[in-house]
Design a protein around this motif. Structure first.
Motif, short mmCIF file in Angstrom:
data_model
loop_
_atom_site.label_atom_id
_atom_site.label_comp_id
_atom_site.label_asym_id
_atom_site.label_seq_id
_atom_site.Cartn_x
_atom_site.Cartn_y
_atom_site.Cartn_z
N ASP A 342 74.15 30.04 80.03
CA ASP A 342 73.73 30.91 81.14
C ASP A 342 72.88 32.08 80.63
OD1 ASP A 342 75.10 29.30 82.86
OD2 ASP A 342 76.83 30.63 83.07
N GLY A 343 73.34 32.70 79.55
CA GLY A 343 72.63 33.86 79.02
C GLY A 343 71.26 33.50 78.47
N LEU A 344 71.16 32.37 77.79
CA LEU A 344 69.85 31.95 77.27
C LEU A 344 68.89 31.65 78.41
CD1 LEU A 344 71.07 29.69 74.34
CD2 LEU A 344 69.92 31.90 74.13
N ALA A 345 69.39 30.99 79.46
CA ALA A 345 68.54 30.72 80.62
C ALA A 345 68.06 32.02 81.26
CB ALA A 345 69.30 29.87 81.63
N ARG A 346 68.95 33.01 81.30
CA ARG A 346 68.57 34.31 81.88
C ARG A 346 67.44 34.94 81.06
NH1 ARG A 346 70.37 39.39 80.46
NH2 ARG A 346 72.01 38.47 79.15
N ALA A 379 56.54 35.98 70.61
CA ALA A 379 57.45 37.01 71.09
C ALA A 379 56.83 37.81 72.23
CB ALA A 379 57.86 37.94 69.96
N ALA A 380 55.52 37.96 72.22
CA ALA A 380 54.85 38.69 73.29
C ALA A 380 54.98 37.97 74.62
CB ALA A 380 53.38 38.89 72.95
N ALA A 381 55.03 36.63 74.57
CA ALA A 381 54.96 35.85 75.81
C ALA A 381 56.30 35.44 76.37
CB ALA A 381 54.11 34.60 75.57
N GLY A 382 57.35 35.38 75.56
CA GLY A 382 58.61 34.81 76.05
C GLY A 382 59.82 35.62 75.66
N GLY A 383 60.92 35.33 76.37
CA GLY A 383 62.16 36.05 76.13
C GLY A 383 62.99 35.48 75.00
N LEU A 384 62.73 34.23 74.60
CA LEU A 384 63.49 33.59 73.52
C LEU A 384 62.52 32.83 72.62
CD1 LEU A 384 66.22 32.76 72.21
CD2 LEU A 384 66.22 30.78 73.74
N VAL A 385 62.61 33.08 71.31
CA VAL A 385 61.76 32.43 70.32
C VAL A 385 62.62 32.03 69.14
CG1 VAL A 385 59.76 32.68 68.78
CG2 VAL A 385 59.74 33.79 71.02
N ARG A 491 63.79 40.73 74.63
CA ARG A 491 63.33 39.58 73.87
C ARG A 491 64.33 39.29 72.75
NH1 ARG A 491 58.71 42.60 75.19
NH2 ARG A 491 56.91 41.38 75.93
N LEU A 492 64.60 38.00 72.53
CA LEU A 492 65.50 37.59 71.46
C LEU A 492 64.77 36.60 70.56
CD1 LEU A 492 68.31 37.38 70.09
CD2 LEU A 492 68.85 35.56 71.72
N VAL A 493 64.75 36.90 69.25
CA VAL A 493 64.19 35.99 68.26
C VAL A 493 65.33 35.56 67.34
CG1 VAL A 493 62.57 35.73 66.34
CG2 VAL A 493 61.91 37.06 68.35
N LEU A 494 65.60 34.27 67.28
CA LEU A 494 66.61 33.72 66.38
C LEU A 494 65.89 33.07 65.21
CD1 LEU A 494 69.04 32.02 68.94
CD2 LEU A 494 69.29 34.25 67.83
N GLY A 495 66.18 33.56 64.02
CA GLY A 495 65.49 33.06 62.84
C GLY A 495 66.46 32.63 61.77
N PRO A 520 59.62 28.49 72.71
CA PRO A 520 58.68 28.38 71.60
C PRO A 520 59.39 28.38 70.24
CG PRO A 520 57.93 30.02 73.19
CD PRO A 520 59.32 29.65 73.58
N GLN A 521 58.87 27.57 69.32
CA GLN A 521 59.39 27.50 67.96
C GLN A 521 58.25 27.74 66.98
OE1 GLN A 521 61.59 23.89 67.22
NE2 GLN A 521 62.64 23.95 69.21
#
Length: 755
Positions: A342-346, A379-385, A491-495, A520-521
Motif C-alpha cells: 500500500d505504501g509503495l503504491a502511495r 528521482a526528479a520524475a518519480g516517487g520510487l526509484v 521521494r524514495l530511492v532504494l539502493g 524506474p531502475q
C-alpha cells in the motif's frame, strides 16, 4: 592471486580465557525452516526427549548489523533520557497507530487475498478440493471476500528477553510474582526454571495459567523445540497427553511458520506446511492447520500464480479456472507485506514535491556523470526509484543527495550499519565539502528517532527525499515502517547490491521490487576497481576467476584440517597481514560461515583473544580491549571494543559512540568480534579481511555468501582455503535460497509493471 608462504610460527595458539558462547551455527535457522518450506522438516524426534534438555539460545547477532546505539555521556546524563529500546518501541507504536488509521479508512475487499475467518473448516475443505482438482477455483472461491478488519502494524522481531532500558530496567519486564508462578509450573513439568522470565514475558498476564492449560505454549519461547515441549507436556499432563492433541497441532503449526520466517519466508505453501507437520509427528496435519486458522493464529491466502491473467467469466465452463496457490502465514508478516505494498503504491501514485523547476532538475542531471545523471533524472520524475551497483556506485546516490539539497529539498540517506553510515558520510563530505552537516543515519536510528530529521506533526519523517542504501537488508517489517513513515509527495530511492546476502528477517523486499518492475531502475555502470573488484564482480555472475594481484591484494592460504585453519588465521591477523600489507590487526576482520564447529567464530575468537588480548575474561568472559560484536536486537550487529566494566554494566565503544550493556544482558547480546559470520559483517567493510573456509563449511557456501564475505575487504583479502572444489562449485552452481513471499502478488494487484 598469490599463495602465502609456510608459517614460521610452530605452536598453535591456545584458547585460555575464552568466554563460553551459545551453541548453534549461522545457518541453523535456515536449515530448519528451509525444510519446512520444502516439505522436508525432518522426521519427528523421539517421544522420549525430555523438556529438561538444553535449550538453544542465540543473541540474535547472526545476521548482520543494522542499527545505531544512543551514546552514553561520561557524567551519567544519558540515564535521564529514554534508551534506544524505549525510543524505538515508541516510534514503532506511533507508526502502528498511523497504519491502523490508514487501514481503517480503506473499504472493500482486498483483491489479492485476505484473511478468511469464521469458516475455517469450509475453507480447508475448499483448499483440498482445489488441490485435488475436485472443484475449480472459481466455484470454490465465488463468495466475495470480507473486508479486512483494521489492525495495528506488528512490531519488529525481538528476542524473548526484552531489551534493556538503561537505569530504568528492562522494557515491559514481567512482575516478580508472575515469574515465580511460571517457575513453579516449569518445575512441575521438568522444564528449565531459567526460562521463567522469558515465558512470562512472551505469554503476558496469567502466563502460569496459560502454560498449565496448554503446555505446548512453551514453543513460543525462542530456542525451545517441539520434542522439548512434548516432554514438558507429558510430565505436566500425564495420561491426558497425546500426539493428536489439537493444542500440540496448533503449536507446532505456528512454530513451523516462525521457523520459516527465520529462514526468510513470509508464508508457506499449504502442501509444504502439511508435509512438514506430518514429519513432525502430527497425525492429522490438515486438522492442525484448520484448528490454527480457526483460532486466528495464522491466516490463509489464495494468490494468483499469474496476477496478469484475467479472472474467469461467470459463464465459463467448470474447467476454466485461474491458477492459484494456497498460502498460510503469520498475521504480523501478512500485515507488513500488505502495508508495504500500500505504501509503495502511495509513493508511486502521489506527485513528488516540486522543489526547483524541471529545468533545475535537468541542469542537475547534466552536471552529473554517467549513471549518476540517470539517477538524478529518475528521482526528479518519480516517487520510487531503484538503484543497483557495488561499492564504487555509492558515489551516485551521493551525487543525488548533493543535487537535491542544492534544489532546496530536505534530503537524507540511511544505511544498514554504523560502519556504512560513516563510510557514506565521508563520501558526502568529498562530494560537498561545504555542507552544514552529514545528513545520513542508520535505518534503526531513523526509525527510533535517535538519528535523522525527526518527524512532523503527522508523525511522518520531516524530509522530501530519502535514499536507503543496503536495501537488500530490509525485511518486510522494517521496510513497511520506513515507507509508512514517508509523507505524501516524498521521494524514495532504494539502493544496494542485489548480489549480497538477503535480510536477516523475513522477505526479500529489494529483490521482489526489482522483479516486479513497477518503478524506474538505474543500474550503475561504475565497476569496483582493482584486483578485488575484478574478483568480486566475477563471483557476482557465477565465475571464480584467478586475478592478477601484484600488490598481494588477494592471497590464498591452503590448509589441510581445522587445527591448521585456526593456526594460519591467527598468524595472518597477528603477523603476516600487518607485516606484509601494513594493515594492523585491529583493522582486519575474520569472516567464517558459522558460530559452531572447530573453525567457527567461537573457536577463532578464543584463539585470536589468546594471541591479541589475553586475559581471564573477568567481566562475563570479556576483558578491556576485547573486540566484540554487540547485538541490541535480532539482525543488528555493532562491532565494538570493551572499555571497562562497573556496576552499570559492560562499557563499550561502537563506531565511536559509548554504549553500556547491563550485566544481565551481556551473555545473550555480546560475542567476541575478531571473527564474524558473513551475515554479521554485511554492511561493513574493513581494510583487510581474512575469510576462513574449513573443510566442514562446504555445505554452508553459496554464491551470495562468497560474494558477501569476499566483498568485505577494501585493500587486502586472505582466503584460508580448505574446501577444495566446493568453493568454485558454490560460486557457479548455488544461488540464494528461494524465499516464499507475497509482495510480488500484492504489488501486481496495486499497479501495472513498467518497462
Amino acid at each position: 592471486m598469490s599463495t602465502e608462504p609456510e608459517p614460521t610460527e610452530e605452536t598453535e595458539p591456545g584458547t585460555r580465557g575464552a568466554a563460553p558462547e551459545p551453541e548453534g551455527t549461522e545457518e541453523a535457522p535456515e536449515q530448519e525452516a528451509g525444510g519446512a518450506a520444502g516439505g522436508e522438516a525432518g522426521t519427528a524426534e523421539s517421544a522420549g526427549s525430555g523438556a529438561d534438555e538444553s535449550v538453544s539460545e542465540d543473541p540474535g547477532a547472526d545476521a548482520g548489523e543494522g542499527g545505531d546505539v544512543a551514546g552514553v555521556d561520561a557524567d551519567g546524563a544519558e540515564k535521564a533520557r529514554p534508551s534506544e529500546a524505549e525510543a524505538e518501541l515508541a516510534a514503532q507504536r506511533i507508526e502502528r497507530e498511523r497504519i491502523a488509521r490508514r487501514k481503517a479508512e480503506k473499504q472493500g475487499p482486498v483483491a489479492s487475498g485476505a484473511k478468511l475467518s469464521g469458516k475455517a473448516a469450509d475453507l480447508l475443505a475448499a483448499v483440498r478440493a482445489v488441490e485435488s482438482g475436485a472443484k475449480p477455483v472459481a466455484a470454490v472461491f465465488s463468495e466475495p471476500e470480507p473486508p479486512r478488519r483494521p489492525a495495528q502494524e506488528p512490531e519488529r522481531p525481538r528476542p524473548v528477553s526484552v531489551e534493556a532500558a538503561g537505569a530504568g530496567g528492562p522494557v515491559g519486564a514481567p512482575a516478580p510474582g508472575a515469574v515465580e508462578a511460571v517457575r513453579n509450573v516449569l518445575a512441575e513439568g521438568g522444564a528449565p526454571e531459567a526460562l521463567a522470565a522469558q515465558v512470562a514475558a512472551v505469554l503476558g498476564e496469567g502466563a502460569d495459567d496459560q502454560l498449565r492449560a496448554d503446555p505446548w505454549q512453551l514453543l513460543r519461547v525462542t530456542g525451545v523445540r517441539p520434542e522439548q515441549a512434548d516432554g514438558f507436556a507429558r510430565t505436566l499432563l500425564g495420561a491426558a497427553c497425546a500426539p493428536d492433541d489439537e493444542r500440540r497441532g496448533r503449536a507446532v503449526t505456528v512454530w513451523l511458520l516462525e521457523q520459516a520466517a527465520l529462514a526468510g519466508h513470509t508464508a508457506l505453501e499449504m502442501p509444504a506446511l502439511v508435509a512438514a507437520l506430518a514429519q513432525r509427528g502430527v497425525p492429522d496435519a490438515d486438522a492442525a492447520v484448520q484448528s490454527t486458522i480457526a483460532e486466528a493464529e495464522a491466516l490463509v491466502f489464495q494468490d494468483a500464480l499469474d496476477p496478469a491473467a484475467p479472472e474467469p467469466a461467470e459463464d465459463d465452463e467448470e474447467g476454466a479456472e485461474r491458477p492459484v496457490r494456497i498460502l498460510v502465514g503469520l498475521e504480523r508478516y501478512a500485515l507488513a507485506e500488505e502495508s508495504l505494498a500500500d505504501g509503495l503504491a502511495r509513493l508511486i501514485n502521489s506527485v513528488p514535491k516540486e522543489d526547483g523547476s524541471a529545468a533545475d532538475w535537468e541542469r542537475a542531471a547534466a552536471a552529473a556523470e554517467g549513471s549518476a545523471a540517470e539517477l538524478v533524472g529518475a528521482a526528479a520524475a518519480g516517487g520510487l526509484v531503484l538503484h543497483t551497483g557495488g561499492e564504487a556506485s555509492l558515489t551516485e546516490p551521493a551525487a543525488l543527495l548533493v543535487a537535491a539539497r542544492g534544489l532546496g529539498l530536505r534530503a537524507w540517506a540511511a544505511t544498514h550499519s554504523p560502519l556504512g553510515r560513516d563510510r557514506f558520510g565521508a563520501l558526502l563530505d568529498e562530494a560537498d565539502p561545504h555542507a552544514p552537516a552529514r545528513q545520513v543515519a542508520t535505518v534503526a536510528g531513523l526509525l527510533s528517532g535517535a538519528e535523522g530529521p525527526g518527524r512532523d506533526a503527522d508523525g511522518a519523517f520531516d524530509l522530501d527525499l530519502l535514499v536507503v542504501l543496503d536495501a537488500p537488508q530490509l525485511d518486510v517489517e522494517t521496510a513497511a515502517l520506513l515507507v509508512e513513515s514517508l509523507p505524501d509527495g516524498a521521494r524514495l530511492v532504494l539502493g544496494g547490491d542485489p548480489a549480497v546476502l538477503w535480510s536477516a528477517g523475513p522477505g526479500r523486499v529489494f529483490a521482489d521490487l526489482l522483479a516486479a518492475r513497477i518503478c524506474p531502475q538505474v543500474a550503475s555502470r561504475r565497476p569496483d576497481p582493482g584486483p578485488l573488484g575484478e574478483l568480486v564482480s566475477g563471483i557476482g555472475i557465477g565465475e571464480l576467476n584467478q586475478v592478477e594481484a601484484p600488490g598481494k591484494e588477494v592471497v590464498i592460504v591452503p590448509v589441510r584440517d581445522a587445527g591448521e585453519a585456526v593456526h594460519r588465521t591467527v598468524q595472518l591477523v597477528a603477523d603476516s597481514v600487518p607485516r606484509a600489507i601494513g594493515v594492523p590487526a585491529e583493522e582486519t576482520q575474520v569472516i567464517t560461515p558459522g558460530h559452531g564447529g572447530a573453525v567457527g567464530t567461537r573457536a577463532l575468537n578464543a584463539a585470536l583473544k589468546e594471541r591479541l588480548n589475553p586475559g581471564p575474561g573477568r567481566f562475563g568472559g570479556f576483558d578491556p580491549g576485547d573486540r566484540v560484536a554487540y547485538s541490541p536486537a535480532p539482525g543488528r550487529t555493532l562491532p565494538g571494543q570493551v572499555v571497562k566494566a562497573d556496576a552499570d554494566g559492560l562499557h563499550l565503544t561502537c563506531a565511536g559512540e559509548p554504549v553500556v550493556v547491563p550485566k544481565e544482558r551481556v551473555e545473550q547480546s555480546l560475542r567476541h568480534g575478531w571473527a564474524l559470520t558473513a551475515h554479521q559483517a554485511v554492511g561493513g567493510r574493513w581494510p583487510a579481511a581474512v575469510v576462513v573456509l574449513p573443510g566442514d563449511a562446504a555445505q554452508a557456501l553459496s554464491r551470495p555468501w562468497v560474494y558477501t564475505a569476499f566483498g568485505r575487504a577494501e585493500r587486502h583479502l586472505s582466503v584460508v582455503h580448505g574446501v577444495e572444489q566446493a568453493l568454485p562449485r558454490a560460486v557457479a552452481e548455488i544461488p540464494a535460497k528461494p524465499r516464499t513471499t507475497r509482495l510480488p502478488v500484492l504489488l501486481g494487484a496495486q499497479m501495472p509493471t513498467s518497462g
